[in-house]
Motif scaffolding. Structure first.
Motif, PDB file in Angstrom:
ATOM      1  N   TYR A 282     -62.558 -12.565  22.397  1.00 19.91           N
ATOM      2  CA  TYR A 282     -61.741 -11.397  22.745  1.00 19.91           C
ATOM      3  C   TYR A 282     -61.189 -10.746  21.482  1.00 19.91           C
ATOM      4  O   TYR A 282     -61.264  -9.521  21.317  1.00 19.91           O
ATOM      5  CB  TYR A 282     -60.593 -11.846  23.650  1.00 19.91           C
ATOM      6  CG  TYR A 282     -59.714 -10.737  24.191  1.00 19.91           C
ATOM      7  CD1 TYR A 282     -59.873 -10.285  25.502  1.00 19.91           C
ATOM      8  CD2 TYR A 282     -58.715 -10.155  23.421  1.00 19.91           C
ATOM      9  CE1 TYR A 282     -59.062  -9.290  26.019  1.00 19.91           C
ATOM     10  CE2 TYR A 282     -57.908  -9.148  23.927  1.00 19.91           C
ATOM     11  CZ  TYR A 282     -58.076  -8.718  25.228  1.00 19.91           C
ATOM     12  OH  TYR A 282     -57.272  -7.726  25.730  1.00 19.91           O
ATOM     13  N   ASN A 283     -60.631 -11.569  20.591  1.00 21.54           N
ATOM     14  CA  ASN A 283     -60.029 -11.020  19.376  1.00 21.54           C
ATOM     15  C   ASN A 283     -61.080 -10.519  18.391  1.00 21.54           C
ATOM     16  O   ASN A 283     -60.866  -9.509  17.706  1.00 21.54           O
ATOM     17  CB  ASN A 283     -59.153 -12.086  18.717  1.00 21.54           C
ATOM     18  CG  ASN A 283     -57.912 -12.389  19.532  1.00 21.54           C
ATOM     19  OD1 ASN A 283     -57.304 -11.495  20.107  1.00 21.54           O
ATOM     20  ND2 ASN A 283     -57.534 -13.651  19.597  1.00 21.54           N
ATOM     21  N   ALA A 284     -62.212 -11.213  18.315  1.00 17.93           N
ATOM     22  CA  ALA A 284     -63.250 -10.796  17.367  1.00 17.93           C
ATOM     23  C   ALA A 284     -63.804  -9.418  17.709  1.00 17.93           C
ATOM     24  O   ALA A 284     -64.014  -8.587  16.811  1.00 17.93           O
ATOM     25  CB  ALA A 284     -64.382 -11.820  17.338  1.00 17.93           C
ATOM     26  N   ILE A 285     -64.034  -9.158  18.979  1.00 16.12           N
ATOM     27  CA  ILE A 285     -64.679  -7.887  19.330  1.00 16.12           C
ATOM     28  C   ILE A 285     -63.697  -6.719  19.393  1.00 16.12           C
ATOM     29  O   ILE A 285     -64.073  -5.607  19.761  1.00 16.12           O
ATOM     30  CB  ILE A 285     -65.508  -8.003  20.623  1.00 16.12           C
ATOM     31  CG1 ILE A 285     -64.650  -8.424  21.818  1.00 16.12           C
ATOM     32  CG2 ILE A 285     -66.663  -8.976  20.413  1.00 16.12           C
ATOM     33  CD1 ILE A 285     -65.432  -8.518  23.115  1.00 16.12           C
ATOM     34  N   VAL A 286     -62.467  -6.969  18.978  1.00 18.79           N
ATOM     35  CA  VAL A 286     -61.574  -5.843  18.687  1.00 18.79           C
ATOM     36  C   VAL A 286     -62.115  -5.090  17.477  1.00 18.79           C
ATOM     37  O   VAL A 286     -62.049  -3.858  17.409  1.00 18.79           O
ATOM     38  CB  VAL A 286     -60.137  -6.339  18.412  1.00 18.79           C
ATOM     39  CG1 VAL A 286     -59.265  -5.216  17.871  1.00 18.79           C
ATOM     40  CG2 VAL A 286     -59.524  -6.917  19.691  1.00 18.79           C
ATOM     41  N   TRP A 287     -62.726  -5.831  16.516  1.00 17.31           N
ATOM     42  CA  TRP A 287     -63.191  -5.220  15.268  1.00 17.31           C
ATOM     43  C   TRP A 287     -64.646  -5.508  14.941  1.00 17.31           C
ATOM     44  O   TRP A 287     -65.272  -4.763  14.181  1.00 17.31           O
ATOM     45  CB  TRP A 287     -62.341  -5.723  14.098  1.00 17.31           C
ATOM     46  CG  TRP A 287     -62.347  -7.217  13.975  1.00 17.31           C
ATOM     47  CD1 TRP A 287     -61.486  -8.100  14.575  1.00 17.31           C
ATOM     48  CD2 TRP A 287     -63.279  -8.027  13.248  1.00 17.31           C
ATOM     49  NE1 TRP A 287     -61.818  -9.400  14.268  1.00 17.31           N
ATOM     50  CE2 TRP A 287     -62.910  -9.390  13.443  1.00 17.31           C
ATOM     51  CE3 TRP A 287     -64.378  -7.744  12.434  1.00 17.31           C
ATOM     52  CZ2 TRP A 287     -63.617 -10.450  12.878  1.00 17.31           C
ATOM     53  CZ3 TRP A 287     -65.082  -8.800  11.861  1.00 17.31           C
ATOM     54  CH2 TRP A 287     -64.697 -10.130  12.085  1.00 17.31           C
ATOM     55  N   HIS A 288     -65.232  -6.572  15.485  1.00 16.54           N
ATOM     56  CA  HIS A 288     -66.588  -6.995  15.126  1.00 16.54           C
ATOM     57  C   HIS A 288     -67.603  -6.176  15.935  1.00 16.54           C
ATOM     58  O   HIS A 288     -67.858  -6.456  17.100  1.00 16.54           O
ATOM     59  CB  HIS A 288     -66.745  -8.491  15.407  1.00 16.54           C
ATOM     60  CG  HIS A 288     -67.904  -9.144  14.725  1.00 16.54           C
ATOM     61  ND1 HIS A 288     -69.204  -8.722  14.876  1.00 16.54           N
ATOM     62  CD2 HIS A 288     -67.955 -10.202  13.866  1.00 16.54           C
ATOM     63  CE1 HIS A 288     -70.007  -9.497  14.165  1.00 16.54           C
ATOM     64  NE2 HIS A 288     -69.266 -10.391  13.532  1.00 16.54           N
TER      65      HIS A 288
END
Length: 258
Positions: free
Chosen positions: A120-126
């Motif tokens: 969830y947190n990674a695909i905020v920016w990845h």
């Protein structure tokens, strides 16, 4: 100031036990929330837990969402993994399909997709991983809504791909001044006081500012509010949030059924 929200969804991460190890009070939370993000076996959950959670959700009219994550049972999906995009897309597609089998057997269906934890947190920016998760949802059912953080690469790419992007805010998590979640390993990342959490949720629903981790005002908006099911006070927090929202005139409705 934006018009107040008169209807909102209340979601929680559920079905996160594994084998003989329970986690959270799913039965109690499924009497409170309107949407259940059900773990699909990669970061938590197992076939029997998935089945039971789906059966109870259908019985109580709670929407079922696929809570997809990295293949990381040991780390509960809270460790970033540099997965090749094609492999990540296959992992996510596998998880949605597994949960759909149990949802259908219970007389329901998977109504949306929400990534879990580090994913969830990674695909905020990845961008690559965000695109991979979008590809998996489109391959399964391009009509499925997806749930995520406002302004994230995940929701931006989902909208571009024709998916319905639904924003969420967090009842019991602290926010950075940029509107992202404070990492769990930092002080103050979790908000534990049920009264404080309930007040924050009413302000978010009304479009009023809450206080970020730096002590400054921050407006956080979402179509759904998440209460984490694995927090020690999860049931008390969820009850308090629901009662406060209803007292403020906010109707609780699953976003996937609107």
């Amino acid at each position: 100031m934006p018009d107040p929200i008169v209807r909102i969804d209340l979601n929680s991460d559920l079905g996160e036990g594994f084998g003989r190890w329970p986690l959270g009070d799913d039965d109690a939370l499924l009497r409170i929330v309107t949407s259940a993000n059900v773990a699909c076996g990669f970061h938590a959950g197992d076939p029997s837990i998935m089945r039971r959670t789906c059966e109870t959700a259908v019985e109580r009219g709670v929407a079922i969402g696929a809570q997809v994550g990295y293949r990381d049972l040991a780390g509960f999906g809270r460790r970033f993994i540099e997965v090749p995009p094609g492999e990540l897309a296959d992992d996510v597609l596998y998880q949605i399909g597994a949960l759909e089998a149990f949802a259908r057997a219970a007389g329901g269906r998977v109504g949306y997709v929400k990534p879990h934890g580090a994913l969830y947190n990674a695909i905020v920016w990845h961008e690559e991983q965000a695109a991979a998760v979008v590809a998996a949802v489109r391959a399964f059912d391009p009509g499925l809504p997806v749930l995520g953080l406002p302004g994230s690469a995940w929701l931006r790419r989902a909208e571009r791909a024709g998916l319905t992007a639904v924003t969420e805010c967090f009842a019991d998590r602290a926010y950075t001044p940029e509107g992202t979640l404070v990492p769990r390993d930092r002080p103050g990342a979790l908000v534990h006081d049920p009264g404080v959490v309930a007040g924050r949720c009413v302000r978010m629903a009304r479009g009023e500012p809450i206080t970020d981790v730096a002590g400054d005002p921050l407006v956080v908006r979402g179509d759904s509010i998440c209460v984490h099911g694995d927090s020690p006070d999860a049931v008390a927090i969820a009850r308090g949030v629901r009662a406060a929202l209803e007292a403020a005139g906010v109707a609780l409705t699953p976003f996937s059924q609107v």
